[in-house]
Scaffold this active site. Structure first.
Site, PDB file in Angstrom:
ATOM      1  N   GLU A  34     -18.633 -20.925 -42.497  1.00 61.65           N
ATOM      2  CA  GLU A  34     -20.201 -21.269 -42.926  1.00 61.65           C
ATOM      3  C   GLU A  34     -19.997 -22.851 -42.780  1.00 61.65           C
ATOM      4  O   GLU A  34     -19.239 -23.379 -43.678  1.00 61.65           O
ATOM      5  CB  GLU A  34     -20.666 -20.657 -43.820  1.00 61.65           C
ATOM      6  CG  GLU A  34     -22.075 -21.186 -44.199  1.00 61.65           C
ATOM      7  CD  GLU A  34     -22.715 -20.729 -45.519  1.00 61.65           C
ATOM      8  OE1 GLU A  34     -22.181 -19.867 -46.161  1.00 61.65           O
ATOM      9  OE2 GLU A  34     -23.998 -21.008 -45.794  1.00 61.65           O
ATOM     10  N   ARG A 259      -7.610 -12.343 -49.666  1.00 62.04           N
ATOM     11  CA  ARG A 259      -7.933 -13.828 -49.693  1.00 62.04           C
ATOM     12  C   ARG A 259      -6.342 -14.479 -50.107  1.00 62.04           C
ATOM     13  O   ARG A 259      -5.773 -13.572 -50.999  1.00 62.04           O
ATOM     14  CB  ARG A 259      -8.770 -14.250 -50.813  1.00 62.04           C
ATOM     15  CG  ARG A 259     -10.287 -14.044 -50.539  1.00 62.04           C
ATOM     16  CD  ARG A 259     -11.063 -14.419 -51.687  1.00 62.04           C
ATOM     17  NE  ARG A 259     -11.484 -15.861 -51.347  1.00 62.04           N
ATOM     18  CZ  ARG A 259     -12.344 -16.160 -50.645  1.00 62.04           C
ATOM     19  NH1 ARG A 259     -13.138 -15.262 -49.992  1.00 62.04           N
ATOM     20  NH2 ARG A 259     -12.790 -17.332 -50.366  1.00 62.04           N
ATOM     21  N   LYS A 269     -15.411 -23.344 -51.728  1.00 59.62           N
ATOM     22  CA  LYS A 269     -15.882 -24.393 -51.411  1.00 59.62           C
ATOM     23  C   LYS A 269     -16.887 -24.869 -52.398  1.00 59.62           C
ATOM     24  O   LYS A 269     -16.966 -26.308 -52.505  1.00 59.62           O
ATOM     25  CB  LYS A 269     -16.652 -24.193 -50.015  1.00 59.62           C
ATOM     26  CG  LYS A 269     -15.685 -24.368 -49.056  1.00 59.62           C
ATOM     27  CD  LYS A 269     -16.499 -24.048 -47.674  1.00 59.62           C
ATOM     28  CE  LYS A 269     -16.962 -22.497 -47.325  1.00 59.62           C
ATOM     29  NZ  LYS A 269     -17.346 -22.238 -45.931  1.00 59.62           N
TER      30      LYS A 269
HETATM   31  P1  ATP Z   1     -15.392 -20.014 -50.060  1.00 60.76           P
HETATM   32  O1  ATP Z   1     -15.729 -19.095 -51.014  1.00 60.76           O
HETATM   33  O2  ATP Z   1     -14.425 -21.229 -49.945  1.00 60.76           O
HETATM   34  O3  ATP Z   1     -16.931 -20.944 -49.397  1.00 60.76           O
HETATM   35  P2  ATP Z   1     -15.950 -18.319 -47.585  1.00 60.76           P
HETATM   36  O4  ATP Z   1     -15.214 -16.972 -47.465  1.00 60.76           O
HETATM   37  O5  ATP Z   1     -17.463 -18.240 -48.327  1.00 60.76           O
HETATM   38  O6  ATP Z   1     -15.048 -19.306 -48.440  1.00 60.76           O
HETATM   39  P3  ATP Z   1     -16.567 -19.023 -44.997  1.00 60.76           P
HETATM   40  O7  ATP Z   1     -16.824 -20.321 -44.316  1.00 60.76           O
HETATM   41  O8  ATP Z   1     -17.577 -18.110 -44.981  1.00 60.76           O
HETATM   42  O9  ATP Z   1     -15.984 -19.183 -46.419  1.00 60.76           O
HETATM   43  O10 ATP Z   1     -15.157 -18.335 -44.380  1.00 60.76           O
HETATM   44  C1  ATP Z   1     -14.764 -18.443 -43.069  1.00 60.76           C
HETATM   45  C2  ATP Z   1     -13.658 -17.233 -43.076  1.00 60.76           C
HETATM   46  O11 ATP Z   1     -12.275 -17.745 -43.516  1.00 60.76           O
HETATM   47  C3  ATP Z   1     -14.176 -15.876 -43.506  1.00 60.76           C
HETATM   48  O12 ATP Z   1     -13.709 -15.105 -42.384  1.00 60.76           O
HETATM   49  C4  ATP Z   1     -13.392 -15.793 -44.659  1.00 60.76           C
HETATM   50  O13 ATP Z   1     -12.962 -14.489 -44.938  1.00 60.76           O
HETATM   51  C5  ATP Z   1     -11.990 -16.623 -44.741  1.00 60.76           C
HETATM   52  N1  ATP Z   1     -11.649 -17.222 -45.717  1.00 60.76           N
HETATM   53  C6  ATP Z   1     -12.279 -17.900 -46.860  1.00 60.76           C
HETATM   54  N2  ATP Z   1     -11.538 -18.192 -47.776  1.00 60.76           N
HETATM   55  C7  ATP Z   1     -10.348 -17.415 -47.602  1.00 60.76           C
HETATM   56  C8  ATP Z   1      -9.202 -17.194 -48.406  1.00 60.76           C
HETATM   57  N3  ATP Z   1      -9.051 -18.228 -49.483  1.00 60.76           N
HETATM   58  N4  ATP Z   1      -8.145 -16.778 -47.662  1.00 60.76           N
HETATM   59  C9  ATP Z   1      -8.203 -16.232 -46.639  1.00 60.76           C
HETATM   60  N5  ATP Z   1      -9.380 -16.372 -45.810  1.00 60.76           N
HETATM   61  C10 ATP Z   1     -10.229 -16.864 -46.330  1.00 60.76           C
HETATM   62 MG    MG Z   2     -19.360 -18.356 -47.844  1.00 58.51          MG
END
Ligand code: ATP
Ligand code: MG
Length: 560
Positions: A34, A259, A269
């Site tokens: 995102e 994760r 984020k």
């Molecule tokens: P955040 O909580 O940091 O905002 P998010 O999962 O909302 O992370 P996205 O931009 O939606 O962030 O994530 C893009 C991809 O990266 C998704 O497939 C998510 O599952 C993966 N991802 C995000 N954080 C991690 C992590 N700590 N370890 C492994 N994969 C991750």
């Molecule tokens: Mg997200």
């Protein structure tokens, strides 16, 4: 890209099985960020997994921006994400945006309405939340649940036309308010948001929810294996429901993995943004941040991050990885690649009283004792040098083998010097020490007359280049994951910020480092690996970020 063995894990096994059984012809994955922040090392795990899995089986990987929340998203983030994925070493096959599919998604929602599987609900978000039930109690059906198909079609179209205000109506799936899985209790598919989207502008005022948009995006792109993190495990039945009921031709499958969490930092984020917004760091690319742009500026290499991501593996239970493992991989990567030089971070003047005034010797030094291919350089030696403040003590404790009155040490690559005298300022601080050297003891001369117990590094004073050094400590102290819904969580998180995470020192480096360019890395003897900061270095006054110190007790386990 470096040769490496493909790490074996349960998702790879599934892929191999799918290929063997002919369930898929070509492996298609996607990385779906995102655009609401910068990528962090956790995303690197997902990037490496998605790109390398498809690559191993000659498949494809798309970069898809999950841009369904116009309030939080921005083109600045889109650009930084593209840059970071490329920097990590990957090139996507297709570049897509969920917003490219808004029209298609709308049509699929209309299809659901026509099948009697979606309805417009006038309840507020609050009412919907309250009537959802709990794990032990079923939810309550909405009074609007049994609207006719015709009425739903009309209302949904008017939602799109902008006839209603934010929050006045939503489109919900009609599944089962008594389902043991809360995600199946008539989840919201669309909400009204009168907001300007960074790509579609004001064309839309209804936006699909993640649980509706994500499976459709995967299906439209022909993704075969949709990999996401464990918190989406409970969403999988809804994912499959959307694919099935929307009658998508391609049927992607979702698989969940743990994760990445790292000690001493955060991987969200939202929290990283708090650190930026409250000024605890200089920005998303502050070298203390676990963002890819921060790690890059600190001096981490894509090679090190990729090797780390492969090593941590892909598992089905969450755990916290020791940040020292990441440090281990950057040391390993830089060990033979970067020159080893001398830098004095906290300078103390040393004068060799029996060395001829005005004389300068140029010593030949190997650039990297473990890698002769890196060649040699010359460094000056003369009567006046800088040494580290901590390499001299007036009243040393037992077992201190460095300089103190009457003691002799080796100056690395040069001579033995013996401390005879010291000069103090009016406050009693030692500001200069006086030594004599023994010309017989030059490094490489084969001198065996006597031994010394300490070797210290130094920089010749008249040719020394002034430099700034930035040393980093963990950004957070005892970071505990706080409950997302908890009151005051923002404050309690910010209270864990380490007030001493940055130390700035001003010292000297060898003259050859005058030519150090932003982005270059070096090992400074006894201090660790350093990287010329690309933002702060202006002209011939380098600013060095310490990437990592030299030693670590951390051992990466070797699989047999
Ligand atoms: P955040 O909580 O940091 O905002 P998010 O999962 O909302 O992370 P996205 O931009 O939606 O962030 O994530 C893009 C991809 O990266 C998704 O497939 C998510 O599952 C993966 N991802 C995000 N954080 C991690 C992590 N700590 N370890 C492994 N994969 C991750
Ligand atoms: Mg997200």
């Amino acid at each position: 890209m470096e040769n490496h063995e493909a790490p074996s894990h349960f998702i790879r096994n599934i892929v191999m099985e799918d290929l063997r059984e002919g369930r898929v012809k070509e492996v298609v994955t996607r990385f779906p960020p995102e655009p609401n922040g910068y990528l962090h090392i956790g995303h690197a795990k997902s990037i490496v997994l998605n790109f390398e899995l498809a690559d191993e089986f000659k498949g494809r990987t798309n970069l898809r921006f999950d841009d369904t929340n116009p309030h939080k998203e921005d083109v600045e983030y889109v650009e930084s994400i593209k840059e970071d994925v490329r920097w990590l070493g990957y090139e996507w096959d297709g570049l897509f945006f969920a917003s490219d599919y808004f029209e298609e998604m709308y049509r699929r929602a209309v299809l659901l309405i026509k099948k009697g599987l979606a309805y417009v609900d006038d309840q507020s978000a609050e009412e919907i939340r309250k009537t959802r039930g709990t794990l032990t109690e079923p939810g309550k059906e909405s009074p609007y649940r049994n609207r006719s198909v015709a009425e739903n079609l009309d209302l949904f179209e008017r939602m799109r036309k902008g006839e209603f205000k934010d929050g006045e109506k939503v489109l919900r799936a009609k599944i089962d308010m008594a389902s043991p899985n809360l995600n199946m209790r008539d989840p919201v598919l669309y909400r009204i948001l009168h907001a300007t989207h960074h790509r579609t502008g004001d064309r839309w005022c209804i936006y699909p929810m993640y649980d509706f948009a994500h499976p459709l995006g995967d299906a439209i792109e022909g993704v075969t294996h949709s990999l996401c993190t464990l918190e989406f495990e409970d969403h999988r039945p809804l994912y499959d429901w959307v694919i099935r009921e929307c009658e998508m031709e391609n049927v992607p499958r979702q698989y969940e993995f743990a994760r990445l969490n790292l000690t001493d930092t955060v991987m969200s984020k939202r929290k990283l943004k708090l650190l930026v917004d409250h000024g605890f760091v200089e920005g998303w690319d502050d070298p203390r941040m676990p963002t890819l742009s921060g790690l890059r500026r600190r001096g981490y290499t894509p090679e090190a991050i990729r090797a780390f991501a492969r090593e941590i593996g892909v598992a089905k239970s969450n755990s916290v990885v020791d940040v020292r493992m990441l440090e281990h991989f950057v040391r390993e990567d830089l060990k033979l690649k970067v020159p080893r030089m001398m830098a004095v971070l906290r300078p103390l003047k040393l004068v060799i009283t029996n060395y001829p005034e005005g004389q300068v010797e140029w010593l030949d030094i190997e650039n990297n004792a473990e890698n002769p291919e890196m060649g040699e350089r010359k460094i000056p030696f003369s009567r006046e040098l800088y040494i580290e403040e901590e390499d001299f003590m007036e009243n040393p404790p037992a077992k201190y083998h460095r300089l103190y009155p009457g003691n002799e040490v080796r100056l690395k690559n040069a001579y033995f010097v013996k401390c005879d005298d010291l000069v103090k300022d009016e406050t009693g601080r030692v500001v200069e020490i006086h030594c004599t050297y023994d010309p017989e003891t030059k490094s490489g001369s084969g001198f065996t007359g006597r031994k010394v117990k300490g070797t210290i590094h130094w920089v010749e004073a008249t040719h020394a280049v002034p430099a700034e050094f930035r040393l980093y400590e963990p950004l957070l102290l005892n970071e505990k994951e706080t409950d997302e819904e908890e009151e005051g969580k923002e404050r309690s998180f910010l209270e864990q910020v380490n007030p001493n995470s940055l130390e700035i020192l001003r010292g000297f480096v060898e003259p050859s480092l005058k030519e150090a360019k932003p982005g270059d890395s070096f090992q400074f003897l006894r201090h660790g690996y350093f990287h010329v900061d690309p933002k702060l270095t202006i002209g011939e006054k380098p600013v060095f970020n310490r990437i990592v110190s030299l030693k670590s007790s951390f051992e990466v386990k070797k699989e047999s």
